[in-house]
Write an enzyme that holds these catalytic residues in place. Sequence first.
Site, PDB file in Angstrom:
ATOM      1  N   GLY A 194      -3.170   9.051  -3.778  1.00 29.60           N
ATOM      2  CA  GLY A 194      -4.461   9.519  -4.286  1.00 29.60           C
ATOM      3  C   GLY A 194      -4.472  10.907  -4.894  1.00 29.60           C
ATOM      4  O   GLY A 194      -5.386  11.258  -5.636  1.00 29.60           O
ATOM      5  N   HIS A 246      -7.000   3.145   3.828  1.00 25.96           N
ATOM      6  CA  HIS A 246      -6.712   4.043   4.963  1.00 25.96           C
ATOM      7  C   HIS A 246      -7.986   4.427   5.722  1.00 25.96           C
ATOM      8  O   HIS A 246      -7.927   4.738   6.924  1.00 25.96           O
ATOM      9  CB  HIS A 246      -6.053   5.334   4.474  1.00 25.96           C
ATOM     10  CG  HIS A 246      -4.589   5.225   4.199  1.00 25.96           C
ATOM     11  ND1 HIS A 246      -4.088   4.631   3.075  1.00 25.96           N
ATOM     12  CD2 HIS A 246      -3.517   5.660   4.914  1.00 25.96           C
ATOM     13  CE1 HIS A 246      -2.757   4.709   3.096  1.00 25.96           C
ATOM     14  NE2 HIS A 246      -2.395   5.327   4.203  1.00 25.96           N
ATOM     15  N   CYS A 254      -4.448  -1.737  -1.778  1.00 24.78           N
ATOM     16  CA  CYS A 254      -4.674  -0.312  -2.013  1.00 24.78           C
ATOM     17  C   CYS A 254      -5.602  -0.181  -3.217  1.00 24.78           C
ATOM     18  O   CYS A 254      -5.286  -0.694  -4.299  1.00 24.78           O
ATOM     19  CB  CYS A 254      -3.315   0.332  -2.301  1.00 24.78           C
ATOM     20  SG  CYS A 254      -3.401   2.060  -2.824  1.00 24.78           S
ATOM     21  N   ASN A 255      -6.729   0.474  -3.023  1.00 19.06           N
ATOM     22  CA  ASN A 255      -7.698   0.628  -4.120  1.00 19.06           C
ATOM     23  C   ASN A 255      -7.125   1.488  -5.238  1.00 19.06           C
ATOM     24  O   ASN A 255      -7.360   1.240  -6.415  1.00 19.06           O
ATOM     25  CB  ASN A 255      -8.975   1.291  -3.610  1.00 19.06           C
ATOM     26  CG  ASN A 255      -9.740   0.408  -2.653  1.00 19.06           C
ATOM     27  OD1 ASN A 255     -10.661  -0.296  -3.052  1.00 19.06           O
ATOM     28  ND2 ASN A 255      -9.377   0.421  -1.382  1.00 19.06           N
ATOM     29  N   CYS A 265     -11.073   3.063   0.235  1.00 22.36           N
ATOM     30  CA  CYS A 265      -9.633   3.312   0.410  1.00 22.36           C
ATOM     31  C   CYS A 265      -9.255   2.629   1.708  1.00 22.36           C
ATOM     32  O   CYS A 265      -9.951   2.786   2.730  1.00 22.36           O
ATOM     33  CB  CYS A 265      -9.373   4.819   0.517  1.00 22.36           C
ATOM     34  SG  CYS A 265      -7.703   5.240   1.081  1.00 22.36           S
ATOM     35  N   ASP A 300       0.878  -1.165   0.000  1.00 24.61           N
ATOM     36  CA  ASP A 300       0.000   0.000   0.000  1.00 24.61           C
ATOM     37  C   ASP A 300       0.922   1.224   0.000  1.00 24.61           C
ATOM     38  O   ASP A 300       2.134   1.097   0.231  1.00 24.61           O
ATOM     39  CB  ASP A 300      -0.870  -0.023   1.267  1.00 24.61           C
ATOM     40  CG  ASP A 300      -1.808   1.188   1.352  1.00 24.61           C
ATOM     41  OD1 ASP A 300      -2.404   1.553   0.335  1.00 24.61           O
ATOM     42  OD2 ASP A 300      -1.917   1.782   2.447  1.00 24.61           O
TER      43      ASP A 300
HETATM   44  N1  DGL Z   1      -4.750   3.285   0.808  1.00 32.92           N
HETATM   45  C1  DGL Z   1      -4.905   3.696  -0.539  1.00 32.92           C
HETATM   46  C2  DGL Z   1      -6.202   3.206  -1.171  1.00 32.92           C
HETATM   47  O1  DGL Z   1      -6.745   2.215  -0.749  1.00 32.92           O
HETATM   48  C3  DGL Z   1      -4.502   5.067  -0.980  1.00 32.92           C
HETATM   49  C4  DGL Z   1      -4.189   6.176  -0.039  1.00 32.92           C
HETATM   50  C5  DGL Z   1      -3.274   7.227  -0.679  1.00 32.92           C
HETATM   51  O2  DGL Z   1      -2.077   6.969  -0.725  1.00 32.92           O
HETATM   52  O3  DGL Z   1      -3.786   8.250  -1.177  1.00 32.92           O
HETATM   53  O4  DGL Z   1      -6.671   3.758  -2.145  1.00 32.92           O
END
Ligand code: DGL
Length: 258
Positions: free
Chosen positions: A40, A182, A70-71, A180, A7
């Site tokens: 993102g 996070h 990570c999406n 996401c 991620d």
């Molecule tokens: N955790 C990530 C997701 O699932 C992205 C967070 C980021 O780095 O902006 O999309």
Amino acid sequence: MIIGLFDSGIGGITVLHDALKIVKNADFLYYADTENVPYGTKTKPEVRGYVLNAADFLISHGADILVVACNTATSVAIEDLRQKYTIPIIGMEPAVKPAVENHKDKRILVTATELALKEEKLKKLITRLDAEDIVDLLPLPGLVRFAENLMFDEQSVLPYLKDALSPFSMRNYKTVVLGCTHFIYFKPVFEALLGPDIDIIDGNRGTVNKLLATITDLSIPLEGTNQITYYQSGSQVTDENILLNFSSLMTKLNDMDK
Ligand code: DGL
């Protein structure tokens, strides 16, 4: 068997936590791309480059399966990864499908990063589910910042979330999708703000089920000891304080399960 997860930062720990509950006797490599977080707010070519680097690293360190926890990374690079490598690669998808099944004539709010919300992959998913008229999209970049700064307390996060949700009449919604990894740390804050009538769902379960099914299909022996090695952008984490942070995130997620 070695399972490599990655991620941009600590979001994927939520996937690792769920994987540890059901995958026994494997070893795990967790890669947080802390030099490049957040993904993102960056461009698609930038993030694609980071993802390919992280994947190269994990595969050269012995990963037999890769989980893109990570999406955002999944939406910009999953096809490239599958073209480049022969090992199984599991991605994430915002839980729009279960949200549509659950919608009960109400609307669905999909939250994710700006980049993931802009991507073709999500648009295609919503169109495939014929859900264009019931889905709204909301980027929440502040939640990635709060999470990376380990600020999980309601006092800090609640005002941000209240403000971000203020343009929406939440009584018209049945489901909020946390698209996401996070954002999952803030599920209790969403629940406190939105009350019991709105369901807050994420795609972790789907990803971990896919991981288990893939392991079952492979003939690699499961002989690990659930050992976890953490990396930050290509360096193994040995600093006691950082390792302590990772283990306190696991404890936090365990507490959230209760
Ligand atoms: N955790 C990530 C997701 O699932 C992205 C967070 C980021 O780095 O902006 O999309």
